[in-house]
Enzyme design. Structure first.
Site, PDB file in Angstrom:
ATOM      1  N   HIS A 123       6.829   5.995   1.459  1.00  0.00           N
ATOM      2  CA  HIS A 123       7.666   4.887   0.984  1.00  0.00           C
ATOM      3  C   HIS A 123       8.542   5.330  -0.186  1.00  0.00           C
ATOM      4  O   HIS A 123       9.717   4.964  -0.287  1.00  0.00           O
ATOM      5  CB  HIS A 123       6.785   3.722   0.523  1.00  0.00           C
ATOM      6  CG  HIS A 123       5.946   3.107   1.588  1.00  0.00           C
ATOM      7  ND1 HIS A 123       4.582   3.251   1.630  1.00  0.00           N
ATOM      8  CD2 HIS A 123       6.269   2.351   2.660  1.00  0.00           C
ATOM      9  CE1 HIS A 123       4.095   2.593   2.665  1.00  0.00           C
ATOM     10  NE2 HIS A 123       5.099   2.044   3.319  1.00  0.00           N
ATOM     11  N   ALA A 149       0.862  -1.191   0.000  1.00  0.00           N
ATOM     12  CA  ALA A 149       0.000   0.000   0.000  1.00  0.00           C
ATOM     13  C   ALA A 149       0.893   1.233   0.000  1.00  0.00           C
ATOM     14  O   ALA A 149       0.760   2.132   0.824  1.00  0.00           O
ATOM     15  CB  ALA A 149      -0.958  -0.006   1.183  1.00  0.00           C
ATOM     16  N   ARG A 185      -2.489   3.069   6.305  1.00  0.00           N
ATOM     17  CA  ARG A 185      -3.790   2.989   6.975  1.00  0.00           C
ATOM     18  C   ARG A 185      -4.702   4.154   6.593  1.00  0.00           C
ATOM     19  O   ARG A 185      -5.919   4.054   6.780  1.00  0.00           O
ATOM     20  CB  ARG A 185      -3.604   2.961   8.491  1.00  0.00           C
ATOM     21  CG  ARG A 185      -2.917   1.702   8.998  1.00  0.00           C
ATOM     22  CD  ARG A 185      -2.703   1.759  10.493  1.00  0.00           C
ATOM     23  NE  ARG A 185      -1.892   0.647  10.959  1.00  0.00           N
ATOM     24  CZ  ARG A 185      -2.359  -0.543  11.294  1.00  0.00           C
ATOM     25  NH1 ARG A 185      -3.655  -0.757  11.222  1.00  0.00           N
ATOM     26  NH2 ARG A 185      -1.557  -1.495  11.711  1.00  0.00           N
TER      27      ARG A 185
END
Length: 290
Positions: A37, A32, A196
């Site tokens: 990232h 995700a 999330r």
């Protein structure tokens, strides 16, 4: 970019890269992927000839099966993001990007019975509220270190406590790897980027930025108030937002992660917070340096 589902295939490729003297960077993720990232991947591409991004939702670090089941899994979109990162990177010429996306059976052909505990950094805050979480983190990250044998590994500062635990594990196991800490990447409204966040409803997403807004305001407040007063103000202000509920807020020494009673107790005070957002609820973490 190459995608590997089998560990041995990646290891064979890395064996050839090492023979050519190439340095290897590792970015462990649970997928995700988002801009946070991407910033880790950019740093690795810049500093290494080979970058390995692992995409693996690790079941051993979830103490709530519902949380594990809800965790977003978006491998195709993740690979597109990584391909775009390589294409747009000014420092990617002549460099390689590999994705390791193993199954649970591939990652854990037999149950991992190892137990890791590094008090106090692994037992306070998240360690106290999510029993077994950091043990699972250490299981999977140590396995990735043994599989990839990276020169450097990149972690985002959003997971402030996790970095302290991983550093303790590296010292304990004697693994030769440089742990590179990268700054939090935030949305324009201050919310720390997190996988999330994709689980938040529009209403929940609208209130979530209040967490960082309150933390940021508390830095000025702390200049003229005690640790306890600052703690209580943050908890009160966040809980006053309908839909937000503080699980814990700890003001700690940034090295030991032990609670401080006075600002004079440390020259590195950090406020670490976990907040439940919405009805599901979604668990969000953040921190602020005082």
């Amino acid at each position: 970019m190459k995608v590997f589902n089998k560990i041995v295939d990646l290891q064979n490729q890395l064996f050839q890269d090492r023979k050519e003297g190439k340095e290897i960077g590792l970015v462990p993720t649970m997928g995700a992927l988002h801009e946070g990232h991407a910033s880790l991947v950019r740093n690795s591409i810049k500093e290494n000839q080979v970058t390995v991004v692992s995409i693996f939702v690790n079941p051993t670090q979830f103490n709530d099966k519902g949380d594990l089941d809800r965790y977003p899994r978006t491998l195709d979109a993740d690979c597109k993001l990584l391909e775009a990162e390589m294409a747009n990177s000014k420092s990617s010429s002549g460099k390689s990007l590999y994705v390791l996306a193993p199954s649970v059976q591939e990652m854990y052909p037999v149950p991992d019975e190892r137990h890791f505990e590094y008090p106090p950094v692994s037992t306070v805050m998240e360690g106290a509220h999510r029993p077994g979480h950091f043990n699972g983190v250490c299981q999977v990250v140590s396995r990735l270190f043994y599989i990839v044998k990276p020169h450097r590994s990149y972690f985002g500062e959003k997971d402030f406590q996790q970095i302290a635990v991983i550093k303790a594990m590296v010292r304990h196991l004697g693994i030769k790897v440089q742990i590179v800490e990268c700054p939090i990447v935030r949305e324009d409204d201050g919310l720390a980027k997190s996988s999330r966040n994709t689980l938040l409803s529009p209403d929940e997403r609208a209130i979530a930025p209040a967490i960082y807004k309150v933390l940021k305001a508390s830095v000025d407040y702390a200049r003229t108030h005690t640790v306890q007063e600052t703690h209580d103000r943050v908890v009160s202000d966040i809980n006053s937002v309908d839909g937000l509920d503080v699980e814990y807020f700890s003001i700690v020494d940034g090295n030991s992660l032990l609670d401080i009673q006075s600002w004079d107790d440390t020259d590195y005070p950090v406020g670490c917070i976990t907040v439940y957002c919405g009805k599901t609820p979604i668990r969000l973490i953040d921190h602020i340096k005082y």
